[in-house]
Each structure stands twice: as C-alpha cells, then as structure tokens.
Scaffold this motif. Structure first.
Motif, PDB file in Angstrom:
ATOM      1  N   THR A  70       0.847  -1.189   0.000  1.00 42.36           N
ATOM      2  CA  THR A  70       0.000   0.000   0.000  1.00 42.36           C
ATOM      3  C   THR A  70       0.881   1.237   0.000  1.00 42.36           C
ATOM      4  N   ALA A  71       0.627   2.112  -0.964  1.00 45.49           N
ATOM      5  CA  ALA A  71       1.354   3.380  -1.051  1.00 45.49           C
ATOM      6  C   ALA A  71       0.504   4.485  -0.446  1.00 45.49           C
ATOM      7  N   LEU A  72       1.127   5.346   0.344  1.00 45.25           N
ATOM      8  CA  LEU A  72       0.449   6.495   0.943  1.00 45.25           C
ATOM      9  C   LEU A  72       1.003   7.746   0.280  1.00 45.25           C
ATOM     10  N   SER A  74      -8.549  14.321  -5.702  1.00 43.25           N
ATOM     11  CA  SER A  74      -7.433  14.392  -6.644  1.00 43.25           C
ATOM     12  C   SER A  74      -7.891  14.237  -8.088  1.00 43.25           C
ATOM     13  N   GLY A  75      -9.082  13.690  -8.278  1.00 42.58           N
ATOM     14  CA  GLY A  75      -9.574  13.460  -9.630  1.00 42.58           C
ATOM     15  C   GLY A  75      -9.201  12.100 -10.184  1.00 42.58           C
ATOM     16  N   PHE A  76      -8.446  11.319  -9.408  1.00 42.02           N
ATOM     17  CA  PHE A  76      -8.080   9.981  -9.851  1.00 42.02           C
ATOM     18  C   PHE A  76      -9.212   9.010  -9.526  1.00 42.02           C
ATOM     19  N   ALA A  77      -9.676   8.308 -10.532  1.00 41.42           N
ATOM     20  CA  ALA A  77     -10.731   7.316 -10.328  1.00 41.42           C
ATOM     21  C   ALA A  77     -10.212   5.972 -10.827  1.00 41.42           C
ATOM     22  N   GLU A  97      -9.229   7.620  -1.697  1.00 39.35           N
ATOM     23  CA  GLU A  97      -8.978   9.009  -1.305  1.00 39.35           C
ATOM     24  C   GLU A  97      -9.398   9.244   0.138  1.00 39.35           C
ATOM     25  N   ILE A  98      -8.528   9.885   0.886  1.00 39.17           N
ATOM     26  CA  ILE A  98      -8.848  10.320   2.243  1.00 39.17           C
ATOM     27  C   ILE A  98      -8.864  11.842   2.226  1.00 39.17           C
ATOM     28  N   ILE A  99     -10.050  12.420   2.222  1.00 38.24           N
ATOM     29  CA  ILE A  99     -10.191  13.869   2.158  1.00 38.24           C
ATOM     30  C   ILE A  99     -10.110  14.431   3.578  1.00 38.24           C
ATOM     31  N   THR A 100      -9.079  15.199   3.835  1.00 41.46           N
ATOM     32  CA  THR A 100      -8.864  15.715   5.184  1.00 41.46           C
ATOM     33  C   THR A 100      -7.888  16.879   5.178  1.00 41.46           C
ATOM     34  N   GLU A 101      -7.953  17.684   6.213  1.00 47.02           N
ATOM     35  CA  GLU A 101      -6.904  18.664   6.465  1.00 47.02           C
ATOM     36  C   GLU A 101      -5.684  17.890   6.950  1.00 47.02           C
ATOM     37  N   GLU A 152      -5.730   6.449   9.459  1.00 47.07           N
ATOM     38  CA  GLU A 152      -5.699   6.086   8.039  1.00 47.07           C
ATOM     39  C   GLU A 152      -4.313   5.757   7.488  1.00 47.07           C
ATOM     40  N   MET A 153      -3.267   6.172   8.171  1.00 45.42           N
ATOM     41  CA  MET A 153      -1.920   5.925   7.631  1.00 45.42           C
ATOM     42  C   MET A 153      -1.447   4.505   7.939  1.00 45.42           C
ATOM     43  N   THR A 154      -2.110   3.554   7.317  1.00 46.86           N
ATOM     44  CA  THR A 154      -1.687   2.161   7.390  1.00 46.86           C
ATOM     45  C   THR A 154      -1.223   1.759   6.007  1.00 46.86           C
ATOM     46  N   GLY A 155      -0.016   1.253   5.911  1.00 46.32           N
ATOM     47  CA  GLY A 155       0.519   0.886   4.610  1.00 46.32           C
ATOM     48  C   GLY A 155       2.002   0.634   4.688  1.00 46.32           C
ATOM     49  N   ASP A 156       2.667   0.772   3.560  1.00 45.92           N
ATOM     50  CA  ASP A 156       4.082   0.404   3.477  1.00 45.92           C
ATOM     51  C   ASP A 156       5.004   1.582   3.176  1.00 45.92           C
ATOM     52  N   ASP A 157       4.768   2.271   2.057  1.00 45.76           N
ATOM     53  CA  ASP A 157       5.662   3.342   1.625  1.00 45.76           C
ATOM     54  C   ASP A 157       4.923   4.671   1.546  1.00 45.76           C
ATOM     55  N   ILE A 158       5.516   5.702   2.144  1.00 44.31           N
ATOM     56  CA  ILE A 158       4.947   7.046   2.075  1.00 44.31           C
ATOM     57  C   ILE A 158       5.667   7.827   0.982  1.00 44.31           C
TER      58      ILE A 158
END
Length: 224
Positions: A6-8, A41-44, A50-54, A64-70
C-alpha cells in the motif's frame, strides 16, 4: 509472487504527485494507493482510495496511515501561500507531522521531494525551509527517509504559473551546456522524478539523498 503493498501519497495533485499516481497505478507491487488531501485528486481507479482531510488532522492520519511506503510531494509557493508562515506549514510542518505519525506506525520508508540547493544554512527562505524539513525528517525517521532534490521541473501543471513556460524553454536550451558539477542544474521531467521515487522505495542501499543528475543516472541504470 507479487508483493501486495500500500502506497500512501501526499501531494497527489501537484506536478510530480500527478505523475507519481500514474506510475503507482501501473506498478503491480502496489494493490492499493491511499491519497491524502483537502480536495479530491480526480483519480478514479480501483487501486485508489482518497482520504479527504486537512493534513493537520493528526488523529485521522493516525487512523488512516496504514501501509508500506509514504510518498511526500507536498510543496507550495509564497505567492499561493501568501505568507511565510503558511508556506512553512505546507513545506515543513505537514511533512514533519506525517513523519511523526509514520515513525509511530513503523512505516517502511518515506520518499520526499525536496529541492536542489536545500540547506538550513542558506539565507534563501525557500531553500532554508527545505533544508530544515530534511533535517527534521532525518531526526524523526533516521534511515527510513529518502530525499530527491530535483532541479527545474518539466511537465504540465494543472495550475498556471506565469513565466514558467519561458523558463522551461530556456532550461531546455541551456541545459546541455551544464556539465561536471553543474550537471545537477539541468531541468528534469516530473515523470522521471516520479519513477525514481518508486524505484528508490523498492530498492536497498545506503544512499538517502539524490541530486537531480543522480536521479537521471539512477533511472538510466535501472532501465539498462
């Protein structure tokens, strides 16, 4: 067997960020791409979430930041930010917060777009902020953070930046004249930077800072 990573992604709507999502979408090593931002972002795509947040919302980032590479492509301009304080919030404050959450959640790697000439010791406000950002993230993540320092970026931005088209033309014209130590000042395609980010995230090595010409050389060796 394909690894299911999972990419963040932070800063997906910028010049490099847009290219980065395209590269990640085609990479079979990633089965999910989480994009964090204030607006869509417009990517579908089936891989994109998508995580819409400040980005100052730390509690949501922790969740929400669960994954492998940021992948951090955050950046603004003084004109857009309007104040130096607002600029530092985007280019220093947000990356630092993301790194703090990443450290707590044991994320594998954080790949960050910085800038050619980044240094905390310079009097140039933009480059000083980038240098301070690098130092802050190094302190937090140690050997888990990698920086790319591209020179003038080539590509099509979604936003208009007056004078940039003339700059692109000039850089393409004089770029070949930059040799030796000046080679790192040659303009570089945003897509190339995006490709290098993904390559660095999936390689092993001791090098953690890549100047603009080193980004180009890295891709040449990878594709050879």
């Amino acid at each position: 067997m394909k690894s299911q990573k999972t990419a963040l992604v932070f800063g997906a709507t910028g010049l490099v960020g847009t290219e980065l999502v395209k590269v990640l979408n085609k990479d079979d090593r990633y089965n999910e791409i989480k994009i964090f931002g204030r607006h869509s972002s417009g990517f579908a795509d089936g891989k994109v979430k998508e995580i819409i947040t400040e980005l100052s919302n730390k509690s949501l980032l922790v969740t929400e930041m669960t994954g492998d590479d940021i992948y951090c492509c955050l950046g603004t301009t003084i004109k857009k930010a309007r104040t130096k304080e607002a600029f530092r919030k985007v280019d220093l404050g947000f990356p630092k917060l993301i790194a703090e959450v990443a450290s707590a959640k044991n994320i594998s790697k954080m790949i960050v777009i910085s800038s050619i000439g980044a240094s905390s010791h310079t009097s140039n406000f933009y480059l000083k902020t980038k240098g301070e950002m690098e130092e802050a993230l190094n302190e937090i993540l140690k050997d888990k953070v990698y920086f790319l320092r591209p020179s003038f970026l080539l590509g099509n931005r979604s936003e208009s930046r007056p004078g940039e088209q003339a700059g692109k033309f000039l850089m393409k014209l004089v770029g070949p004249l930059f040799r030796g130590k000046m080679k790192k000042y040659r303009a570089i395609e945003a897509h190339s930077v995006a490709e290098a980010m993904v390559y660095i995230a999936n390689m092993s090595g001791e090098k953690h800072v890549f100047e603009s010409d080193e980004i180009v050389d890295l891709l040449k060796k990878h594709k050879a």
